[in-house]
Design a protein around this motif. Structure first.
Motif, short mmCIF file in Angstrom:
data_model
loop_
_atom_site.label_atom_id
_atom_site.label_comp_id
_atom_site.label_asym_id
_atom_site.label_seq_id
_atom_site.Cartn_x
_atom_site.Cartn_y
_atom_site.Cartn_z
N ASP A 72 0.83 -1.21 0.00
CA ASP A 72 0.00 0.00 0.00
C ASP A 72 0.87 1.26 0.00
O ASP A 72 2.09 1.18 -0.06
CB ASP A 72 -0.98 -0.01 1.18
CG ASP A 72 -0.32 0.10 2.54
OD1 ASP A 72 0.87 0.47 2.62
OD2 ASP A 72 -1.01 -0.18 3.54
N LYS A 73 0.22 2.43 0.11
CA LYS A 73 0.96 3.70 0.01
C LYS A 73 1.90 3.95 1.19
O LYS A 73 2.82 4.74 1.09
CB LYS A 73 0.00 4.88 -0.15
CG LYS A 73 -0.82 5.20 1.07
CD LYS A 73 -1.71 6.39 0.84
CE LYS A 73 -2.49 6.72 2.09
NZ LYS A 73 -3.36 7.87 1.90
N LYS A 119 -8.63 -1.34 3.02
CA LYS A 119 -9.18 -0.15 3.66
C LYS A 119 -8.88 1.10 2.83
O LYS A 119 -7.82 1.19 2.20
CB LYS A 119 -8.60 0.01 5.06
CG LYS A 119 -8.97 -1.15 5.97
CD LYS A 119 -8.34 -1.02 7.32
CE LYS A 119 -8.69 -2.24 8.15
NZ LYS A 119 -7.90 -2.32 9.36
N LYS A 120 -9.79 2.06 2.86
CA LYS A 120 -9.60 3.29 2.10
C LYS A 120 -8.35 4.05 2.52
O LYS A 120 -7.70 4.68 1.70
CB LYS A 120 -10.83 4.19 2.23
CG LYS A 120 -12.02 3.68 1.47
CD LYS A 120 -13.17 4.64 1.51
CE LYS A 120 -14.32 4.06 0.72
NZ LYS A 120 -15.47 4.96 0.66
N GLN A 126 0.13 0.19 -4.45
CA GLN A 126 1.27 0.86 -5.06
C GLN A 126 2.20 -0.10 -5.81
O GLN A 126 2.85 0.30 -6.76
CB GLN A 126 2.09 1.60 -3.99
CG GLN A 126 1.30 2.67 -3.28
CD GLN A 126 0.86 3.78 -4.20
OE1 GLN A 126 1.68 4.37 -4.88
NE2 GLN A 126 -0.43 4.04 -4.26
N ALA A 127 2.27 -1.35 -5.34
CA ALA A 127 3.19 -2.31 -5.94
C ALA A 127 2.77 -3.73 -5.57
O ALA A 127 1.97 -3.93 -4.65
CB ALA A 127 4.62 -2.05 -5.47
N VAL A 146 6.91 -4.96 -8.62
CA VAL A 146 6.23 -4.39 -9.80
C VAL A 146 5.44 -3.18 -9.35
O VAL A 146 4.46 -3.30 -8.60
CB VAL A 146 5.30 -5.44 -10.46
CG1 VAL A 146 4.64 -4.86 -11.69
CG2 VAL A 146 6.06 -6.72 -10.78
N LYS A 147 5.87 -1.99 -9.78
CA LYS A 147 5.14 -0.76 -9.45
C LYS A 147 3.84 -0.72 -10.25
O LYS A 147 3.81 -1.05 -11.43
CB LYS A 147 5.98 0.46 -9.78
CG LYS A 147 7.09 0.71 -8.82
CD LYS A 147 7.77 2.03 -9.17
CE LYS A 147 8.83 2.38 -8.18
NZ LYS A 147 9.44 3.69 -8.50
N LEU A 148 2.80 -0.24 -9.60
CA LEU A 148 1.49 -0.17 -10.26
C LEU A 148 1.16 1.25 -10.68
O LEU A 148 1.68 2.20 -10.23
CB LEU A 148 0.42 -0.68 -9.30
CG LEU A 148 0.66 -2.07 -8.75
CD1 LEU A 148 -0.37 -2.44 -7.71
CD2 LEU A 148 0.66 -3.09 -9.87
#
Length: 148
Positions: A72-73, A119-120, A126-127, A146-148
């Motif tokens: 996640d971020k 969760k929001k 992110q990857a 792998v970056k998204l």
């Protein structure tokens, strides 16, 4: 003669400096990983990748499912709810350590990660960290992010 060489190099230098490698293509152990899509549906994140083998013969792709995660971020890892590659599907509840799939040269195989309960506040994925067995050294595992 020396001045001509220096002059020639001076003219060519801008061309060499502008040539850059394509960093959007991820290749590790003769496998190329491409992002197909990232979808959020309610509290479920779904990431679809393509895995392409560039080896001339078929090869086994052995992925460690417990080590492969979605990021996640905040750089937190999230376990999958389901992983699917082609027609092979594994749920986390199955407690299966590895996903085995036979890849053919230059034929993209779909690799999907589904994470329920996203969760929001995690923001969009992110990857994806994919951990798989090295084709040349059995028992050695490699990781690609792998970056998204």
């Amino acid at each position: 003669m020396f001045k001509k060489i220096i002059f020639f190099l001076g003219l060519c230098l801008p061309f060499f400096a502008t040539a850059q490698e394509d960093t959007t293509v991820l290749i590790l152990d003769d496998l190329q990983f491409d992002v197909q899509s990232v979808n959020m549906s309610g509290d479920t994140a779904e990431i679809n990748l393509f895995v392409i083998s560039s080896l001339r013969q078929q090869r086994e792709f052995k992925m460690n499912t417990y080590a492969s995660t979605v990021v996640d971020k905040k750089e937190n890892d999230h376990m999958y709810t389901q992983i699917q590659m082609g027609r092979v599907s594994i749920d986390l509840a199955d407690r299966q350590n590895y996903l085995n799939y036979l890849l053919s040269m230059d034929q993209p195989a779909s690799l999907k990660f589904r994470v329920a309960g996203w969760k929001k506040e995690n923001g969009p994925p992110q990857a994806v960290k994919v951990v798989f067995e090295d084709s040349r050294e059995p028992g050695r595992f490699r990781q690609i992010r792998v970056k998204l």
